[in-house]
Enzyme design. Structure first.
Site, short mmCIF file in Angstrom:
data_model
loop_
_atom_site.label_atom_id
_atom_site.label_comp_id
_atom_site.label_asym_id
_atom_site.label_seq_id
_atom_site.Cartn_x
_atom_site.Cartn_y
_atom_site.Cartn_z
N LYS A 11 -20.65 -18.17 -16.90
CA LYS A 11 -20.58 -17.11 -15.91
C LYS A 11 -19.14 -16.83 -15.51
O LYS A 11 -18.35 -17.76 -15.35
CB LYS A 11 -21.37 -17.50 -14.66
CG LYS A 11 -22.86 -17.36 -14.86
CD LYS A 11 -23.55 -17.71 -13.58
CE LYS A 11 -24.71 -18.59 -13.82
NZ LYS A 11 -24.73 -19.90 -14.07
N GLU A 65 -35.54 -23.02 -18.93
CA GLU A 65 -35.32 -23.72 -17.65
C GLU A 65 -36.02 -22.99 -16.50
O GLU A 65 -36.43 -21.83 -16.64
CB GLU A 65 -33.82 -23.83 -17.35
CG GLU A 65 -33.13 -22.49 -17.23
CD GLU A 65 -31.94 -22.51 -16.28
OE1 GLU A 65 -32.05 -23.08 -15.18
OE2 GLU A 65 -30.91 -21.91 -16.64
N1 PSU Z 1 -27.68 -19.26 -15.34
C1 PSU Z 1 -28.22 -18.21 -14.69
N2 PSU Z 1 -28.79 -18.41 -13.50
C2 PSU Z 1 -28.88 -19.66 -12.96
C3 PSU Z 1 -28.32 -20.78 -13.65
C4 PSU Z 1 -27.73 -20.52 -14.83
O1 PSU Z 1 -28.16 -17.10 -15.19
O2 PSU Z 1 -29.46 -19.81 -11.90
C5 PSU Z 1 -28.46 -22.18 -13.09
C6 PSU Z 1 -28.75 -23.11 -14.28
O3 PSU Z 1 -29.92 -23.84 -13.99
C7 PSU Z 1 -27.55 -24.01 -14.36
C8 PSU Z 1 -27.17 -24.10 -12.92
O4 PSU Z 1 -27.84 -25.26 -14.95
O5 PSU Z 1 -27.32 -22.74 -12.48
C9 PSU Z 1 -25.78 -24.63 -12.73
O6 PSU Z 1 -25.66 -25.10 -11.43
P1 PSU Z 1 -24.37 -25.97 -11.00
O7 PSU Z 1 -23.23 -25.03 -11.16
O8 PSU Z 1 -24.66 -26.36 -9.58
O9 PSU Z 1 -24.33 -27.15 -11.93
#
Ligand code: PSU
Ligand code: MN
Length: 306
Positions: A160, A26
């Site tokens: 996370k 990604e």
């Molecule tokens: N994991 C990481 N760093 C990130 C992300 C995930 O270590 O920046 C990003 C991914 O792209 C994931 C997004 O899909 O954060 C999730 O965002 P939200 O909680 O707004 O859906």
């Protein structure tokens, strides 16, 4: 019917035409998850780790209204340096293409793009999930629903620790997403190898994970698998050490009125500051570790389809 504006990098096109393994990566982690220049270093390193094991990396992003499956190095560099790039999830992908925009793909959007391009395995850091306080904010990442409907196996280091991990696991269960811990029973917590939650499933071999991926398709189940790969022990930050830092980051987010798409990037940046950069060192180690496992799963899949 309009043609889909999608192009493959030359190495991805070559790998796919000869049936060699490809792993999707990604780009939101590059633009919104890590600061420059470490983001560029890591993005290149992860790609090179995969190449060294004979697997072709396909970093995914939208550049000037075109969906790129695999980025040439200059494009990767420009993206890593760019400011104010959009963060594209399921809802944003078609809109970004229609308006000829540029954006980085989240886990959800990367899964959609990978499936369109015929790539079945994808490595990231951590998926989005159910945020703490979701009973008030309703903040549940689109990543979870994507896992329920798009047939891509996603390797992440669990969810996370900024999230409500118990609720995240519940939503995944409701939507029938297999959550598979690798090499341990505990569901890993991103910067820490262990959490207090047991993963619903455990598999210790890439080969078994590949087999399960194929069997889901044989059964006719839509959706992918979440492979939860713990951060290597020498790189982890103990959960007890992080807990107060995460609490501070949340308080700061609330005080600044951070909401919607900005929540995850804000918390990651704040935790980076509060740990004097240690969270980033751990993040880099776990992403590389995930790419390695994703590479092994992709290799197993391509052997099985031979
Ligand atoms: N994991 C990481 N760093 C990130 C992300 C995930 O270590 O920046 C990003 C991914 O792209 C994931 C997004 O899909 O954060 C999730 O965002 P939200 O909680 O707004 O859906
Ligand atoms: Mn959200």
């Amino acid at each position: 019917m309009n043609d889909l504006p999608m192009i493959r990098s030359s190495e991805v096109a070559a790998a796919q035409s000869s049936g060699r393994p490809v792993v999707a990566l990604e780009s939101t982690i590059i633009t919104h998850g890590m600061p420059y220049p470490q983001n560029l270093t890591v993005a290149r390193q992860v790609e090179d780790d995969l190449r060294a094991m004979g697997v072709t990396p396909a970093t995914i992003a939208v550049i000037d209204g075109v969906l790129h499956i695999g980025l040439e190095d200059e494009t990767l560099e420009a993206l890593a340096q760019a400011r104010a790039v959009s963060k594209l999830s399921r809802a944003d992908l078609a809109a970004c293409l229609a308006t000829k925009g540029t954006g980085a793909t989240t886990v959800a959007a990367t899964m959609i793009a990978a499936r369109l391009a015929g790539i079945e395995v994808f490595a990231t850091g951590g998926i989005g999930g159910v945020h703490r306080g979701a009973e008030e904010s309703f903040d549940v990442s689109a990543d979870l629903l994507e896992l329920a409907q798009t047939a891509v196996t996603v390797v992440a280091a669990g969810a996370k620790a900024i999230l409500d991990v118990a609720k995240t696991l519940e939503v995944l269960e409701t939507h029938g997403v297999p959550v598979i811990s690798v090499g341990q029973d505990s569901f890993p917590a991103f910067w820490s190898a262990q959490s207090e939650h047991k993963a619903p499933l455990r598999m210790d071999e890439a080969e078994t994970i590949a087999e399960a991926h194929l069997l889901r398709q044989r059964i006719g189940l839509p959706g992918g698998q979440l492979v939860a790969n713990p951060i290597p022990q020498q790189d982890e930050i103990a959960a007890q050490h992080l807990a107060p830092i995460i609490a501070t980051a949340h308080r700061d987010a609330l005080a600044h009125g951070i909401s919607g798409k900005a929540v995850t990037p804000y918390l990651l940046q704040r935790i980076f500051e509060l740990t004097d950069g240690r969270s980033l060192t751990a993040n880099i180690a776990l992403v590389r570790n995930n790419a390695r496992l994703a590479g092994e799963i992709a290799q197993a899949l391509s052997e099985k389809s031979r």
